[in-house]
Design an enzyme around this catalytic site. Structure first.
Site, PDB file in Angstrom:
ATOM      1  N   PRO A 117       0.815  -1.220   0.000  1.00 51.01           N
ATOM      2  CA  PRO A 117       0.000   0.000   0.000  1.00 51.01           C
ATOM      3  C   PRO A 117       0.845   1.265   0.000  1.00 51.01           C
ATOM      4  CG  PRO A 117       0.188  -0.829   2.227  1.00 51.01           C
ATOM      5  CD  PRO A 117       0.925  -1.806   1.351  1.00 51.01           C
ATOM      6  N   GLY A 218      -7.042  -6.530   5.214  1.00 50.53           N
ATOM      7  CA  GLY A 218      -7.745  -5.324   4.836  1.00 50.53           C
ATOM      8  C   GLY A 218      -7.751  -4.279   5.931  1.00 50.53           C
ATOM      9  N   CYS A 251      -2.962   0.792   9.833  1.00 49.03           N
ATOM     10  CA  CYS A 251      -4.364   0.362   9.924  1.00 49.03           C
ATOM     11  C   CYS A 251      -4.748  -0.071  11.336  1.00 49.03           C
ATOM     12  CB  CYS A 251      -4.644  -0.763   8.941  1.00 49.03           C
ATOM     13  SG  CYS A 251      -3.585  -2.216   9.136  1.00 49.03           S
ATOM     14  N   GLU A 341     -13.228   3.806   9.685  1.00 52.35           N
ATOM     15  CA  GLU A 341     -11.768   3.912   9.669  1.00 52.35           C
ATOM     16  C   GLU A 341     -11.397   5.195   8.921  1.00 52.35           C
ATOM     17  OE1 GLU A 341      -7.991   1.070   8.627  1.00 52.35           O
ATOM     18  OE2 GLU A 341      -9.431   1.455   7.023  1.00 52.35           O
TER      19      GLU A 341
END
Length: 495
Positions: A117, A218, A251, A341
């Site tokens: 990412p 994820g 994350c 998020e």
């Protein structure tokens, strides 16, 4: 004939790189554990030495986060990961149980597709390179387009250092023509043996539907619960230290604070004292419209931005020194933008009657885009802590620690990792912090210890087959080491 279309060029590049990676892995898997260890150490040392430069590249290229924090992430991804895996057995015989006469033999999976990412580009590339090579695999990276140059630089410097220690060329590879069709071709390639995917939900789902084995991770929607027995000032400090770390791009960083009514005012006071800013109703609406688009999707432009930058984007003014923007909230879902998020320096704030209601609110938040990921509890009550651990649908329950740093193993003794499994409940094939042992298959060499007659006798069955008992002494005084060495010689040319 040259290929002019970008999508076709991307696909062709993928095919070429996978072929090179496959041939390189055939050579790499013949290396001994000692040779692999030396290669991995050199790679880790080189990445650590270049942490500052790589962090600067990532920050400038992506526009995300905090340069100084990216240095820390690079050092965790290199030094901390290496320190954890350096003595790990990943090549050849990794375990011998002489009493049970079972030998475990590690086999690399082969060629790995590594999706990286833009939020944690260089640190993720460093980490995935180390765990891939440590387990005897080659890897082909598919970088996020906005982080292509910094990710490729990681691959180039680590490949060069690996070759200096005797590694074959092309154990580390990086595509240079980023395109969705190329990434899809990589994930579906018949010679890709495992996909290691870190990124958004759509990409992770694509990895799992590719037809190849995948470990996908994820999003997280991490609640942090402050229980009445907690050291409130310290809990708040840890939450803000985590949420502002690289401007919330990990994350596992907190997305919401949940507390109890009895300590609500104390928690708010501590937040204000330590640099948080509570939005009023008008400001809340403006910031909410900034972090979430009208269709309910996340506005990626706020990712990795400071509180001041987000306030400016929303058209509001906040005091100098504001570290985090906070909105008091009651609901969870698409109608409540702060409950999602946010990957930035924005938090939701909830207050409940007691820890049981707080527990329910945390589960509600986790169900909204955070299933299987991470939860944090700040408390001194072990009974409450255990209740949270038993009831929450998460893979990591962190206690009295910053979530971003704790989940990746920097402030806890979890496996240092930048790919955090979410388990079956979160749609992932593992709940682990992914490490080298997730990237090997284990063959088991098992010697017979019973015969059919022994089973019949053990379970009280008659000898219906009229077999006769023949004594066999071949396995009684077995020299497992000698035999397994012979077996390993035979396995060298077998995947």
């Amino acid at each position: 004939m040259s290929i002019k279309d970008r999508d076709l060029s991307s696909i062709q590049e993928v095919r070429d790189l996978v072929e090179k990676a496959k041939n390189a892995q055939k050579e790499l898997k013949l290396k001994s554990q000692k040779e692999i260890n030396e290669i991995v150490k050199a790679m880790a040392d080189e990445a650590y030495k270049e942490s500052d430069r790589l962090a600067k590249m990532a920050a400038e290229e992506t526009g995300f986060g905090v340069y100084e924090d990216k240095i820390v992430k690079n050092k965790v991804a290199s030094k901390s990961v290496y320190e954890y895996i350096k003595d790990m057995k990943t090549i050849g015989i990794i375990n011998e149980d002489k009493e049970r006469k079972v030998v475990e033999i590690a086999t690399p999976v082969g060629v790995i597709a590594g999706l990286v990412p833009s939020t944690n580009p260089t640190s993720t590339a460093i980490y995935k390179s180390l765990i891939a090579v440590k387990s005897g695999n080659s890897i082909v990276f598919s970088p996020h387009p906005s982080a292509l140059n910094s990710i490729k630089e990681v691959v180039d410097i680590m490949q060069k250092k690996a070759e200096e220690l005797g590694a074959p060329k092309n154990i580390l590879n990086c595509t240079t023509i980023p395109h969705m069709d190329g990434t899809s071709a990589l994930m579906k390639h018949k010679d890709v043996d495992l996909i290691l995917a870190t990124g958004g939900s759509a990409m992770v789902k694509a990895a799992y539907s590719s037809g190849n084995p995948a470990l996908g991770v994820g999003p997280g929607n991490v609640p942090a619960f402050i229980e009445r027995t907690a050291d409130i000032d310290l809990a708040v400090k840890r939450i803000l230290d985590s949420k502002t770390f690289d401007n919330g791009t990990i994350c596992a960083s907190e997305q919401a604070i949940v507390t109890e009514n009895i300590i609500k005012n104390q928690v708010k006071k501590s937040l204000l004292k330590q640099g948080a800013y509570f939005l009023n109703s008008v400001e809340k609406e403006k910031v909410g419209a900034t972090i979430q688009k009208p269709n309910g999707s996340f506005n990626g432009k706020v990712a990795g931005k400071s509180a001041k930058d987000i306030a400016t984007m929303a058209g509001i003014k906040v005091p100098d020194g504001t570290r985090v923007l906070i909105a008091e909230e009651t609901g969870v879902g698409i109608e409540y933008p702060f409950s999602r998020e946010k990957l930035s320096t924005v938090l939701a704030f909830y207050s409940e009657e007691d820890w049981m209601s707080g527990c329910d609110k945390c589960i509600e938040l986790l169900n909204y885009g955070g299933l299987g990921h991470t939860l944090v509890i700040h408390s001194k009550d072990e009974d409450v802590i255990r209740e949270f651990a038993l009831k929450k649908p998460t893979s990591r329950i962190l206690v009295n620690t910053p979530s971003a740093q704790g989940a990746i193993g920097a402030t806890t003794n979890l496996v240092p990792a930048l790919t955090l499994g979410c388990g079956a409940v979160g749609g992932s094939a593992t709940a682990d912090n992914v490490g080298p042992l997730n990237l090997i298959d284990i063959k088991r060499l098992a010697y017979g210890v019973k015969d059919v007659e022994d089973l019949n006798e053990e379970f009280g069955q008659s000898n219906s087959n009229n077999t006769c008992k023949i004594e066999d002494d071949s396995n009684k005084d077995l020299d497992i080491e000698k035999i397994t060495k012979l077996v390993m010689e035979q396995l060298k040319n077998i995947k």
